[in-house]
Design a protein around this motif. Structure first.
Motif, PDB file in Angstrom:
ATOM      1  N   GLU A 311       0.813  -1.220  -0.117  1.00  0.00           N
ATOM      2  CA  GLU A 311      -0.108   0.079   0.017  1.00  0.00           C
ATOM      3  C   GLU A 311       1.014   1.175   0.091  1.00  0.00           C
ATOM      4  O   GLU A 311       0.258   2.435  -0.429  1.00  0.00           O
ATOM      5  N   MET A 312       2.003   1.121   0.391  1.00  0.00           N
ATOM      6  CA  MET A 312       2.930   2.324   0.512  1.00  0.00           C
ATOM      7  C   MET A 312       3.132   2.721  -0.930  1.00  0.00           C
ATOM      8  O   MET A 312       3.411   3.825  -1.005  1.00  0.00           O
ATOM      9  N   ASN A 313       3.036   2.093  -1.789  1.00  0.00           N
ATOM     10  CA  ASN A 313       3.395   2.401  -3.043  1.00  0.00           C
ATOM     11  C   ASN A 313       2.477   3.931  -3.547  1.00  0.00           C
ATOM     12  O   ASN A 313       2.744   4.745  -4.662  1.00  0.00           O
ATOM     13  N   ALA A 314       1.314   3.961  -2.780  1.00  0.00           N
ATOM     14  CA  ALA A 314       0.572   5.232  -2.831  1.00  0.00           C
ATOM     15  C   ALA A 314       1.338   6.526  -2.571  1.00  0.00           C
ATOM     16  O   ALA A 314       1.096   7.326  -2.987  1.00  0.00           O
ATOM     17  N   PHE A 315       2.526   6.372  -1.988  1.00  0.00           N
ATOM     18  CA  PHE A 315       3.496   7.344  -1.523  1.00  0.00           C
ATOM     19  C   PHE A 315       3.783   7.718  -2.779  1.00  0.00           C
ATOM     20  O   PHE A 315       4.258   9.005  -2.979  1.00  0.00           O
ATOM     21  N   THR A 316       4.166   7.116  -4.020  1.00  0.00           N
ATOM     22  CA  THR A 316       4.543   7.362  -5.242  1.00  0.00           C
ATOM     23  C   THR A 316       3.601   8.413  -5.729  1.00  0.00           C
ATOM     24  O   THR A 316       4.113   9.055  -7.096  1.00  0.00           O
ATOM     25  N   LEU A 317       2.550   8.571  -5.449  1.00  0.00           N
ATOM     26  CA  LEU A 317       1.810   9.335  -6.122  1.00  0.00           C
ATOM     27  C   LEU A 317       2.197  10.748  -6.170  1.00  0.00           C
ATOM     28  O   LEU A 317       2.361  11.629  -7.009  1.00  0.00           O
ATOM     29  N   GLU A 318       2.806  11.270  -4.890  1.00  0.00           N
ATOM     30  CA  GLU A 318       3.522  12.680  -4.944  1.00  0.00           C
ATOM     31  C   GLU A 318       4.717  12.516  -6.050  1.00  0.00           C
ATOM     32  O   GLU A 318       4.795  13.744  -6.583  1.00  0.00           O
ATOM     33  N   ARG A 319       5.286  11.471  -6.009  1.00  0.00           N
ATOM     34  CA  ARG A 319       6.416  11.412  -6.838  1.00  0.00           C
ATOM     35  C   ARG A 319       6.123  11.507  -8.318  1.00  0.00           C
ATOM     36  O   ARG A 319       6.673  12.237  -9.403  1.00  0.00           O
ATOM     37  N   LEU A 320       4.750  10.982  -8.965  1.00  0.00           N
ATOM     38  CA  LEU A 320       4.269  11.042 -10.045  1.00  0.00           C
ATOM     39  C   LEU A 320       3.904  12.383 -10.340  1.00  0.00           C
ATOM     40  O   LEU A 320       3.915  12.820 -11.743  1.00  0.00           O
ATOM     41  N   LYS A 321       3.467  12.951  -9.353  1.00  0.00           N
ATOM     42  CA  LYS A 321       2.877  14.491  -9.500  1.00  0.00           C
ATOM     43  C   LYS A 321       4.464  15.476  -9.849  1.00  0.00           C
ATOM     44  O   LYS A 321       4.316  16.179 -10.680  1.00  0.00           O
ATOM     45  N   LEU A 322       5.334  15.171  -9.090  1.00  0.00           N
ATOM     46  CA  LEU A 322       6.717  15.546  -9.456  1.00  0.00           C
ATOM     47  C   LEU A 322       7.430  15.368 -10.893  1.00  0.00           C
ATOM     48  O   LEU A 322       7.711  16.345 -11.658  1.00  0.00           O
ATOM     49  N   GLU A 323       7.030  14.011 -11.165  1.00  0.00           N
ATOM     50  CA  GLU A 323       7.595  13.825 -12.682  1.00  0.00           C
ATOM     51  C   GLU A 323       6.702  14.375 -13.517  1.00  0.00           C
ATOM     52  O   GLU A 323       7.228  14.794 -14.619  1.00  0.00           O
ATOM     53  N   GLY A 324       5.363  14.818 -13.457  1.00  0.00           N
ATOM     54  CA  GLY A 324       4.617  15.409 -14.294  1.00  0.00           C
ATOM     55  C   GLY A 324       5.090  17.004 -14.668  1.00  0.00           C
ATOM     56  O   GLY A 324       5.133  17.633 -15.606  1.00  0.00           O
ATOM     57  N   TYR A 325       5.409  17.396 -13.364  1.00  0.00           N
ATOM     58  CA  TYR A 325       5.858  18.889 -13.424  1.00  0.00           C
ATOM     59  C   TYR A 325       7.527  18.844 -14.154  1.00  0.00           C
ATOM     60  O   TYR A 325       7.507  19.923 -14.767  1.00  0.00           O
ATOM     61  N   LEU A 326       7.851  17.845 -13.874  1.00  0.00           N
ATOM     62  CA  LEU A 326       9.430  17.978 -14.484  1.00  0.00           C
ATOM     63  C   LEU A 326       9.367  17.632 -15.826  1.00  0.00           C
ATOM     64  O   LEU A 326      10.344  18.269 -16.745  1.00  0.00           O
ATOM     65  N   ARG A 327       8.481  16.876 -16.577  1.00  0.00           N
ATOM     66  CA  ARG A 327       8.394  16.792 -17.878  1.00  0.00           C
ATOM     67  C   ARG A 327       8.149  18.094 -18.616  1.00  0.00           C
ATOM     68  O   ARG A 327       8.456  18.252 -19.724  1.00  0.00           O
ATOM     69  N   LYS A 328       7.571  18.929 -17.874  1.00  0.00           N
ATOM     70  CA  LYS A 328       6.966  20.350 -18.549  1.00  0.00           C
ATOM     71  C   LYS A 328       7.977  21.329 -18.219  1.00  0.00           C
ATOM     72  O   LYS A 328       7.959  22.564 -18.664  1.00  0.00           O
ATOM     73  N   ALA A 329       8.893  21.277 -17.451  1.00  0.00           N
ATOM     74  CA  ALA A 329      10.093  22.081 -16.892  1.00  0.00           C
ATOM     75  C   ALA A 329      10.699  22.840 -17.923  1.00  0.00           C
ATOM     76  O   ALA A 329      11.058  24.247 -18.040  1.00  0.00           O
ATOM     77  N   ILE A 330      11.379  22.026 -18.720  1.00  0.00           N
ATOM     78  CA  ILE A 330      12.164  22.692 -19.803  1.00  0.00           C
ATOM     79  C   ILE A 330      11.255  23.708 -20.650  1.00  0.00           C
ATOM     80  O   ILE A 330      11.495  24.818 -21.115  1.00  0.00           O
ATOM     81  N   GLN A 331      10.179  22.928 -21.152  1.00  0.00           N
ATOM     82  CA  GLN A 331       9.229  24.247 -22.209  1.00  0.00           C
ATOM     83  C   GLN A 331       8.907  25.403 -21.478  1.00  0.00           C
ATOM     84  O   GLN A 331       8.730  26.238 -22.021  1.00  0.00           O
ATOM     85  N   LYS A 332       8.537  25.099 -20.152  1.00  0.00           N
ATOM     86  CA  LYS A 332       7.888  26.476 -19.327  1.00  0.00           C
ATOM     87  C   LYS A 332       9.239  27.233 -18.897  1.00  0.00           C
ATOM     88  O   LYS A 332       8.770  28.186 -18.299  1.00  0.00           O
ATOM     89  N   GLY A 333      10.506  26.765 -19.138  1.00  0.00           N
ATOM     90  CA  GLY A 333      11.520  27.687 -18.740  1.00  0.00           C
ATOM     91  C   GLY A 333      11.857  27.807 -17.298  1.00  0.00           C
ATOM     92  O   GLY A 333      12.516  28.761 -16.840  1.00  0.00           O
ATOM     93  N   GLU A 334      11.317  26.608 -16.660  1.00  0.00           N
ATOM     94  CA  GLU A 334      11.705  26.654 -15.269  1.00  0.00           C
ATOM     95  C   GLU A 334      12.844  26.267 -14.798  1.00  0.00           C
ATOM     96  O   GLU A 334      13.648  26.304 -13.831  1.00  0.00           O
ATOM     97  N   LEU A 335      13.496  25.347 -15.688  1.00  0.00           N
ATOM     98  CA  LEU A 335      15.341  24.849 -15.447  1.00  0.00           C
ATOM     99  C   LEU A 335      16.163  25.878 -15.965  1.00  0.00           C
ATOM    100  O   LEU A 335      16.129  26.542 -16.902  1.00  0.00           O
ATOM    101  N   GLN A 336      16.997  26.083 -15.051  1.00  0.00           N
ATOM    102  CA  GLN A 336      17.935  27.245 -15.476  1.00  0.00           C
ATOM    103  C   GLN A 336      19.475  26.886 -14.684  1.00  0.00           C
ATOM    104  O   GLN A 336      19.538  26.656 -13.726  1.00  0.00           O
TER     105      GLN A 336
END
Length: 583
Positions: A311-336
């Motif tokens: 059940e602890m794999n539910a903990f990875t939901l937060e990680r999946l959220k972070l993954e979604g943000y990261l996939r868009k980070a370059i296009q949004k100019g958030e990485l510097q």
């Protein structure tokens, strides 16, 4: 006839003079040579010794002459040394390393070359030429130890932990035994560091490691994984409650108070546990699951322990959220890219910058590279991110060149996955062509583990990069394999000494062995024609000592923290203004 006799006598005199001069030259070479030189007959008995050998070993010349050479060799090496001698008398020169006994009973490590003595085309004995390399072997052993041990606590480090866990898992696949992986995290350690200082934090870490050592069995493996996280492997679980018993002993051991600046403190730890094969049969997954369990334990408060559950794999939901943000980070100019300056120790000029990636998310704020870089590697985004950093860094260097700072170089970190990709060399070539910077101004930093993953392929890629004119550096030396043999084989230009080597160079933990290791690394780099860069330099005392040791370049907070390109530009101007005003 008298003319012939006179001519013959003159020739004999010239021949005698030549022989006498030759003998004097040989004698001078033999007696004044700083290396230890001796000769042996065909049976291995010593027939001559030079002063350097007598002085080094402490025996008299009389003691050594006619003694058998093996009398001075440590017993465990006898068989090997005899074989080298046998090959030498068969006209095959030999070079080997062995330990030699001194008169006082101590031993020195020597590199010995055996050369056959040839007279009238026949071997009549063997010359031995010996160099005392004890200091070098000691330095190599210390460097090797640092590769797999934490310098602060003396415990095995993350590299050793991961290596041994894989070995235990492989063994247990045959024995069918269970094993446990425990992640142990000191509660609120960040508060200790921030309120009492890093020096006190180090004292706490040493205290915890000492207490943990007292709780484990001989076959258990305790490591310092990173920061305030320790790991423990119980390689054989004999009974179901053994893990709980160990966790209880850890909790009790940490109740022992520690006195800091006259105040009594106690610490507690949260523990996450995964079990082989119940939670996984893969070492990396066991690590991940124990880490997940640790985070769940910390959510419940101080001093808690948690076993991993599905059940602890539910903990990875937060990680999946972070993954979604990261996939868009370059296009949004958030990485510097941020840039940290590098200081030439000799000229005291800023000669370049290292590009360090930062992620500034509108909701999460500044996300640590320790958090998103491993995630990017895991989900396959590191290729795109690595390309982005490479191209942006080259473009920024071109801007600085256009503004007159033609002497600057840029150092860019290369991930293992990025380096192993077939198109990497073409990517570097494209970055150079697009930016228009000289190839020698681009320095690529490669980790030891990246190159050792596939040695021959790594060497071929590095040679291609060198042919482009790009400079190559080994990053974080001392935190991975630190193999000197690999260091000789790889076509690199410089080596970055990891900050763990110099962290206590100028504080209360300073000791001569720390300094000796750093000096040995710098000296070996000089022998290999490699320049050295010290990273993580935080004090003027460290800077002063590193300059005295012959380190070429320094980088760290004492010079400047990493900063955006516009701040780096201002820093350059202010630094130049300051240098001009003091010169």
């Amino acid at each position: 006839m008298s003319h012939l006799v006179q001519a013959s006598a003159k020739e004999m005199e010239q021949l005698n003079n030549t022989l006498l001069e030759s003998e004097q030259r040989y004698k001078s070479l033999f007696e004044h040579n700083p290396d230890m030189i001796y000769s042996m007959n065909m049976n291995g008995y010593i027939t001559s010794v030079n002063p350097a050998l007598v002085q080094t070993l402490g025996f008299s010349e009389t003691d050594m002459l006619q003694a058998h050479a093996l009398n001075f060799v440590c017993k465990k090496d006898h068989k090997r040394v005899v074989e080298h001698f046998r090959l030498a008398i068969h006209d095959k020169p030999q070079t080997f390393v062995t330990s030699i006994r001194k008169k006082d009973g101590s031993e020195i490590v020597c590199s010995i070359t055996n050369i056959p003595i040839v007279v009238n085309q026949s071997v009549v004995g063997v010359y031995g030429i010996s160099k005392n390399i004890t200091w070098q072997k000691n330095a190599e052993e210390k460097i090797e130890r640092l590769a797999f041990h934490d310098s602060l606590t003396g415990l095995p480090n993350r590299s050793q932990f991961e290596k041994r866990l894989r070995e235990f898992v492989e063994e247990n696949q045959h024995t069918k035994n269970k094993l446990a992986v425990m992640f142990i995290d000191i509660d609120h350690f960040k508060i200790i560091n921030e309120s009492l200082g890093h020096h006190i934090g180090d004292v706490v870490l040493k205290h915890v490691s000492k207490q943990l050592r007292q709780t484990i069995k001989g076959e258990d493996l305790l490591c310092r994984f990173a920061g305030d996280v320790f790991t423990l492997i119980l390689p054989t679980l004999d009974k179901p409650g053994e893990v709980i018993d160990t966790a209880n002993r850890i909790g009790e051991a940490l109740k022992m108070p520690i006195y800091l600046d006259g105040q009594e403190y106690t610490v507690s730890a949260s523990i996450g546990i995964s079990i082989y094969p119940d939670d996984s049969m893969d070492a990396d997954v066991l690590i991940k699951n124990a880490d997940i369990a640790l985070h769940k334990a910390k959510e419940k408060g101080r001093g808690k322990r948690e076993f991993f559950t599905g059940e602890m794999n539910a903990f990875t939901l937060e990680r999946l959220k972070l993954e979604g943000y990261l996939r868009k980070a370059i296009q949004k100019g958030e990485l510097q890219p941020y840039f940290q300056p590098q200081l030439c120790m000799k000229t005291e000029r800023i000669t370049g910058f290292e590009a360090l990636l930062r992620w500034n998310h509108p909701e999460l704020g500044l996300v640590s590279p320790m958090q998103f870089v491993p995630l990017a590697e895991e989900i396959g985004l590191i290729d795109d991110i690595g390309r982005f950093v490479l191209f942006e860094s080259c473009k920024q260097l071109r801007r600085w060149h256009d503004e007159g700072a033609h002497h600057l170089s840029i150092s860019v970190n290369v991930s293992g996955r990025q380096f192993q990709r077939l198109s990497f060399v073409y990517e570097v070539k494209e970055a150079l062509q697009t930016s228009g910077i000289p190839a020698e101004c681009l320095h690529l930093e490669l980790t030891e583990s990246t190159m050792i993953h596939n040695v021959q392929y790594s060497i071929s890629i590095m040679q291609e990069l060198r042919e482009l004119g790009v400079k190559l550096s080994i990053d974080d030396f001392g935190t991975g394999y630190s193999s000197l043999s690999y260091l000789k084989d790889f076509p690199v230009d410089s080596l970055k000494i990891d900050q763990s080597f110099i962290r206590h160079l100028s504080d209360d933990f300073f000791n001569t062995s720390d300094a000796a290791i750093i000096k040995a690394i710098i000296m070996m780099c000089e022998g290999l024609s490699l320049s050295t860069v010290a990273e993580g330099v935080e004090t003027y005392e460290q800077l002063k000592l590193l300059r005295e040791y012959g380190c070429h370049t320094a980088q760290g907070y004492i010079i400047s923290k990493p900063m955006p390109a516009n701040e780096a530009q201002l820093f350059l101007k202010e630094f130049l203004k300051m240098k001009n005003s003091t010169s």
